[in-house]
Motif scaffolding. Structure first.
Motif, PDB file in Angstrom:
ATOM      1  N   ASP A  66      18.091 -18.041   0.145  1.00 13.24           N
ATOM      2  CA  ASP A  66      17.198 -17.057   0.753  1.00 13.24           C
ATOM      3  C   ASP A  66      15.968 -16.886  -0.134  1.00 13.24           C
ATOM      4  N   ALA A  67      14.870 -16.448   0.483  1.00 12.03           N
ATOM      5  CA  ALA A  67      13.682 -15.991  -0.224  1.00 12.03           C
ATOM      6  C   ALA A  67      13.514 -14.509   0.096  1.00 12.03           C
ATOM      7  N   PHE A  68      13.080 -13.693  -0.893  1.00  7.98           N
ATOM      8  CA  PHE A  68      13.164 -12.255  -0.676  1.00  7.98           C
ATOM      9  C   PHE A  68      12.212 -11.506  -1.597  1.00  7.98           C
ATOM     10  N   PHE A  69      12.051 -10.209  -1.272  1.00  2.00           N
ATOM     11  CA  PHE A  69      11.344  -9.240  -2.105  1.00  2.00           C
ATOM     12  C   PHE A  69      12.360  -8.242  -2.660  1.00  2.00           C
ATOM     13  N   ASP A  70      12.119  -7.741  -3.845  1.00  2.00           N
ATOM     14  CA  ASP A  70      12.837  -6.569  -4.385  1.00  2.00           C
ATOM     15  C   ASP A  70      14.354  -6.702  -4.311  1.00  2.00           C
ATOM     16  N   ARG A  71      14.900  -7.852  -4.617  1.00  3.21           N
ATOM     17  CA  ARG A  71      16.349  -8.077  -4.624  1.00  3.21           C
ATOM     18  C   ARG A  71      17.005  -7.828  -3.263  1.00  3.21           C
ATOM     19  N   ASP A  72      16.206  -7.781  -2.211  1.00  4.87           N
ATOM     20  CA  ASP A  72      16.732  -7.557  -0.869  1.00  4.87           C
ATOM     21  C   ASP A  72      16.974  -8.921  -0.227  1.00  4.87           C
ATOM     22  N   PHE A  73      18.113  -9.528  -0.587  1.00 11.50           N
ATOM     23  CA  PHE A  73      18.340 -10.886  -0.110  1.00 11.50           C
ATOM     24  C   PHE A  73      19.614 -10.983   0.708  1.00 11.50           C
ATOM     25  N   ASP A  74      19.621 -11.988   1.569  1.00  9.27           N
ATOM     26  CA  ASP A  74      20.769 -12.288   2.420  1.00  9.27           C
ATOM     27  C   ASP A  74      21.007 -13.792   2.301  1.00  9.27           C
ATOM     28  N   LEU A  75      22.081 -14.188   1.626  1.00  9.58           N
ATOM     29  CA  LEU A  75      22.334 -15.604   1.362  1.00  9.58           C
ATOM     30  C   LEU A  75      22.794 -16.293   2.650  1.00  9.58           C
ATOM     31  N   ASN A  76      21.837 -16.853   3.356  1.00 10.33           N
ATOM     32  CA  ASN A  76      22.114 -17.552   4.603  1.00 10.33           C
ATOM     33  C   ASN A  76      22.814 -18.875   4.298  1.00 10.33           C
ATOM     34  N   GLN A  77      23.892 -19.149   5.038  1.00 12.67           N
ATOM     35  CA  GLN A  77      24.691 -20.336   4.759  1.00 12.67           C
ATOM     36  C   GLN A  77      24.734 -21.251   5.976  1.00 12.67           C
ATOM     37  N   SER A  78      24.807 -22.551   5.703  1.00 12.00           N
ATOM     38  CA  SER A  78      24.972 -23.538   6.757  1.00 12.00           C
ATOM     39  C   SER A  78      25.980 -24.581   6.310  1.00 12.00           C
ATOM     40  N   ILE A  79      26.552 -25.271   7.275  1.00 14.23           N
ATOM     41  CA  ILE A  79      27.446 -26.385   6.996  1.00 14.23           C
ATOM     42  C   ILE A  79      26.991 -27.557   7.855  1.00 14.23           C
ATOM     43  N   GLY A  80      27.259 -28.774   7.390  1.00 10.00           N
ATOM     44  CA  GLY A  80      26.785 -29.917   8.158  1.00 10.00           C
ATOM     45  C   GLY A  80      27.412 -31.223   7.744  1.00 10.00           C
ATOM     46  N   VAL A  81      27.043 -32.251   8.486  1.00  9.00           N
ATOM     47  CA  VAL A  81      27.483 -33.619   8.222  1.00  9.00           C
ATOM     48  C   VAL A  81      26.253 -34.502   8.178  1.00  9.00           C
ATOM     49  N   GLY A  82      26.391 -35.675   7.553  1.00  9.64           N
ATOM     50  CA  GLY A  82      25.227 -36.542   7.423  1.00  9.64           C
ATOM     51  C   GLY A  82      25.585 -38.015   7.363  1.00  9.64           C
ATOM     52  N   PHE A  83      24.583 -38.833   7.635  1.00  8.78           N
ATOM     53  CA  PHE A  83      24.663 -40.287   7.486  1.00  8.78           C
ATOM     54  C   PHE A  83      23.564 -40.674   6.502  1.00  8.78           C
ATOM     55  N   HIS A  84      23.954 -41.298   5.376  1.00  7.46           N
ATOM     56  CA  HIS A  84      23.006 -41.615   4.311  1.00  7.46           C
ATOM     57  C   HIS A  84      22.985 -43.116   4.059  1.00  7.46           C
ATOM     58  N   TRP A  85      21.788 -43.673   4.101  1.00  6.07           N
ATOM     59  CA  TRP A  85      21.604 -45.097   3.825  1.00  6.07           C
ATOM     60  C   TRP A  85      20.654 -45.230   2.642  1.00  6.07           C
ATOM     61  N   TYR A  86      21.163 -45.820   1.548  1.00  6.05           N
ATOM     62  CA  TYR A  86      20.339 -46.047   0.369  1.00  6.05           C
ATOM     63  C   TYR A  86      19.682 -47.415   0.530  1.00  6.05           C
ATOM     64  N   SER A  87      18.578 -47.422   1.257  1.00  2.00           N
ATOM     65  CA  SER A  87      17.925 -48.656   1.674  1.00  2.00           C
ATOM     66  C   SER A  87      17.071 -49.220   0.540  1.00  2.00           C
ATOM     67  N   PRO A  88      16.615 -50.471   0.683  1.00  2.96           N
ATOM     68  CA  PRO A  88      15.739 -51.051  -0.351  1.00  2.96           C
ATOM     69  C   PRO A  88      14.424 -50.305  -0.536  1.00  2.96           C
ATOM     70  N   VAL A  89      13.979 -49.563   0.475  1.00  4.98           N
ATOM     71  CA  VAL A  89      12.719 -48.828   0.359  1.00  4.98           C
ATOM     72  C   VAL A  89      12.935 -47.375  -0.043  1.00  4.98           C
ATOM     73  N   GLY A  90      14.180 -46.973  -0.274  1.00  2.53           N
ATOM     74  CA  GLY A  90      14.476 -45.608  -0.683  1.00  2.53           C
ATOM     75  C   GLY A  90      15.559 -44.990   0.186  1.00  2.53           C
ATOM     76  N   PRO A  91      16.141 -43.875  -0.270  1.00  2.00           N
ATOM     77  CA  PRO A  91      17.223 -43.232   0.487  1.00  2.00           C
ATOM     78  C   PRO A  91      16.727 -42.680   1.825  1.00  2.00           C
ATOM     79  N   ILE A  92      17.485 -42.933   2.872  1.00  2.00           N
ATOM     80  CA  ILE A  92      17.211 -42.392   4.201  1.00  2.00           C
ATOM     81  C   ILE A  92      18.415 -41.548   4.591  1.00  2.00           C
ATOM     82  N   ARG A  93      18.163 -40.261   4.835  1.00  2.00           N
ATOM     83  CA  ARG A  93      19.250 -39.307   5.086  1.00  2.00           C
ATOM     84  C   ARG A  93      19.067 -38.690   6.471  1.00  2.00           C
ATOM     85  N   ILE A  94      20.093 -38.773   7.293  1.00  2.00           N
ATOM     86  CA  ILE A  94      20.106 -38.122   8.603  1.00  2.00           C
ATOM     87  C   ILE A  94      21.212 -37.080   8.563  1.00  2.00           C
TER      88      ILE A  94
END
Length: 599
Positions: A549-577
């Motif tokens: 989270d980004a916040f003022f005056d310690r007024d924060f709410d830790l927003n959480q997410s979960i996910g899955v991904g497909f990662h290819w470390y290609s010759p031109v650099g990592p590609i992450r979906i």
């Protein structure tokens, strides 16, 4: 291992004495590939690999000339070959039975019981001579792989011997030799004694250091060269010098000759350099869900004069973001690791998004125009980089639709950036750690519109536990000490959400909401944990969770997410979906496409 002549004599004898096999010969065709026809029971790992390699090589050796009797050879003498293959690993009395079967093709089967291993009874490994107290040689001695009471593994013994000679040569002990190198095996007692004595000889010193180069100041090149006659020879110093001269950009070829003189016990060093192209151009393209397609252009004038001054123009652009800068650099006292720089630049950002259908309905408006100038000094020490600078900037910032709310600021502030990076590979790290921190102090005493003390930091740790399993952890923290948080310039504010912070949320969606507008916060906090399972060496499936989270005056709410991904470390650099969903009810999942490194 048998000679070819011995194999042929054995085969001739077997062909006359094995009529039963000849009777089956017409019914059982011989296979084209030998390795797949050999079954080994009771062996695994390197024991199986070595036995299989020796058997296969022998079949291939005689197969082309005596095709119909090559399996007779294997049945007759294969057991002896397996026994020989086990001896380097400490097994001198195996029990081996063999047989052959006829399915679609003829195949061989061996059942092996390795028996009692040879155990090291007395181990005498010493370093003698002038290098006896050398720390690196002492480290080799401490790590010598075979200890009393352990099984004798001769490949480990041979590797350790070769390692010692390679190490002594790299340290300048060019006359090092083994005064004694012996393994005495007592088969009846199943024990072995090792006697290994390495005499180092004297350590060579550097002789005269000379160089030829076509176009730079000799005074500059002298600052690169840290080699002095009389210094102890170390090949790492030679390699570092070559790397530094290449990295300068001044030379396309750096050839270093360092041949030991056996009579004087010195190593003269001769360096030959060839001029590189003066201009370098680099173009880059990329994509992320946050910014869309993006590109970059970099032009470097590698030297402007013989003193090594250089210039660099860098520009980056995306649909809503553009930046350009021009930098002038002057080499420092240690030019490979220090330089002074002067930079001017321009940044523009015009983001307009309506996040009305989210749990945090608001509009994101970021209209930035910033001109800046910097003077700084960069210093590298090992894995650390220190960047000290003084920056002045003028900026206009609008975060609402009312132009009258435009915040115009003028700031002058000193700053320092610390960066640490240790990784075995920048694009596909299997283990690594990075840390960065940035500190700024703006004050009205220097001409700033307000007093601000700024701090931000980011840390990433990644570790591959096995070839298929890798864990990556990342955390970030930032804050400002300021009297009026609404007066913060854009490059002092924090935003969360998107590809590189909390996936599953829109770009810069998370943060303070003032009258329906996302303004960015004075502080930020976040954490990521990600596990990757590698289906192939460069392709992985991932699961992850992001919180922040980004916040003022310690007024924060830790927003959480979960996910899955497909990662290819290609010759031109990592590609992450990545596909991530917020834990908050009502939010829809988001697709993130990212091209960037892990560290």
């Amino acid at each position: 291992m048998f000679s070819s002549r011995a194999c042929y004599l054995a085969l001739a004898t077997m062909a006359a004495s094995w009529p039963s096999f000849a009777q089956q010969d017409s019914l059982c065709p011989l296979p084209d590939e030998f390795a797949s026809t050999i079954e080994l029971t009771g062996l695994s790992g390197e024991l199986e690999a070595n036995a299989r390699a020796i058997l296969t090589s022998q079949l291939q050796l005689v197969g082309a000339n005596l095709n119909r009797v090559r399996f007779e050879f294997a049945i007759s003498d294969g057991a002896e070959l397996i026994e020989q293959s086990l001896e380097p690993f400490g097994y001198y009395s195996p029990a081996i039975t063999s047989d052959w079967f006829c399915d679609e093709t003829l195949r061989l089967s061996y059942q092996v019981e390795v028996g009692i291993p040879i155990i090291i009874n007395n181990r005498n490994v010493q370093i003698l001579g002038p290098g006896v107290d050398n720390p690196q040689l002492q480290e080799w001695l401490a790590e010598f792989p075979l200890q009393n009471g352990e099984r004798l593994v001769q490949p480990d013994y041979s590797r350790a011997k070769r390692r010692a000679l390679s190490l002594t040569s790299s340290l300048g002990y060019f006359d090092a030799r083994y005064q004694q190198a012996r393994i005495a095996i007592d088969r009846e007692q199943a024990t072995a004694d090792i006697d290994l004595e390495l005499v180092t000889g004297v350590r060579y010193e550097l002789g005269d250091v000379s160089y030829q180069q076509p176009h730079m100041s000799n005074a500059l090149i002298d600052r690169y060269i840290k080699l002095n006659p009389g210094d102890q020879y170390d090949i790492n110093d030679i390699a570092q010098l070559q790397s530094d001269l290449y990295a300068s950009g001044f030379f396309s070829v750096v050839d270093i000759q360092a041949e030991p003189n056996r009579e004087t016990h010195t190593v003269p060093v001769s360096i030959s350099m060839q001029r590189a192209k003066q201009n370098a151009f680099n173009f880059g393209v990329g994509y992320s869900t946050d910014t869309g397609p993006r590109g970059s252009f970099n032009w470097t004038r590698r030297w402007l004069n013989p003193q090594g001054h250089s210039a660099e123009f860098d520009s980056r652009w995306a649909e809503d973001e553009q930046s350009a800068s021009l930098t002038y650099r002057i080499p420092g006292t240690d030019p490979a690791r220090e330089n002074q720089y002067y930079r001017v630049g321009y940044v523009a950002d015009d983001e307009r998004e309506n996040y009305g259908n989210t749990v945090h309905p608001a509009k994101l408006i970021i209209d930035i125009e910033r001109f800046f100038a910097q003077v700084g000094w960069v210093r590298q020490r090992g894995n650390w980089t220190f960047d000290y600078y003084l920056q002045g900037q003028k900026e206009s910032l609008l975060v609402t639709e009312d132009v009258s709310d435009t915040l115009n600021t003028a700031m002058v502030f000193p700053g320092v950036e610390l960066r640490y990076l240790k990784s075995d590979d920048l694009f596909r790290p299997s283990q690594g750690f990075s840390f960065s921190a940035r500190m700024r102090a703006a004050t009205e005493l220097l001409g700033s519109d307000t007093d601000i003390l700024y701090f931000s930091s980011n840390a990433v740790y990644t570790q591959q536990f096995t070839p298929r399993h890798q864990l990556t952890l990342r955390g970030w923290l930032g804050t400002n000490l300021v009297n009026d948080e609404t007066k913060l310039p854009a490059n002092f504010r924090f935003y969360q959400g998107g590809d590189t912070t909390v996936r599953g949320y829109n770009y810069r969606e998370l943060g303070p909401n003032q009258n329906g507008y996302l303004t960015g916060g004075a502080s930020e906090l976040g954490f990521t944990a990600e596990y990757e399972y590698f289906m192939w060496p460069d392709v992985a499936l991932a699961v992850f969770t992001d919180t922040g989270d980004a916040f003022f005056d310690r007024d924060f709410d830790l927003n959480q997410s979960i996910g899955v991904g497909f990662h290819w470390y290609s010759p031109v650099g990592p590609i992450r979906i990545d596909y991530a969903a917020p834990v908050d009810a009502g939010e829809t999942a988001k697709l993130h496409i990212i091209i960037r490194a892990n560290l």
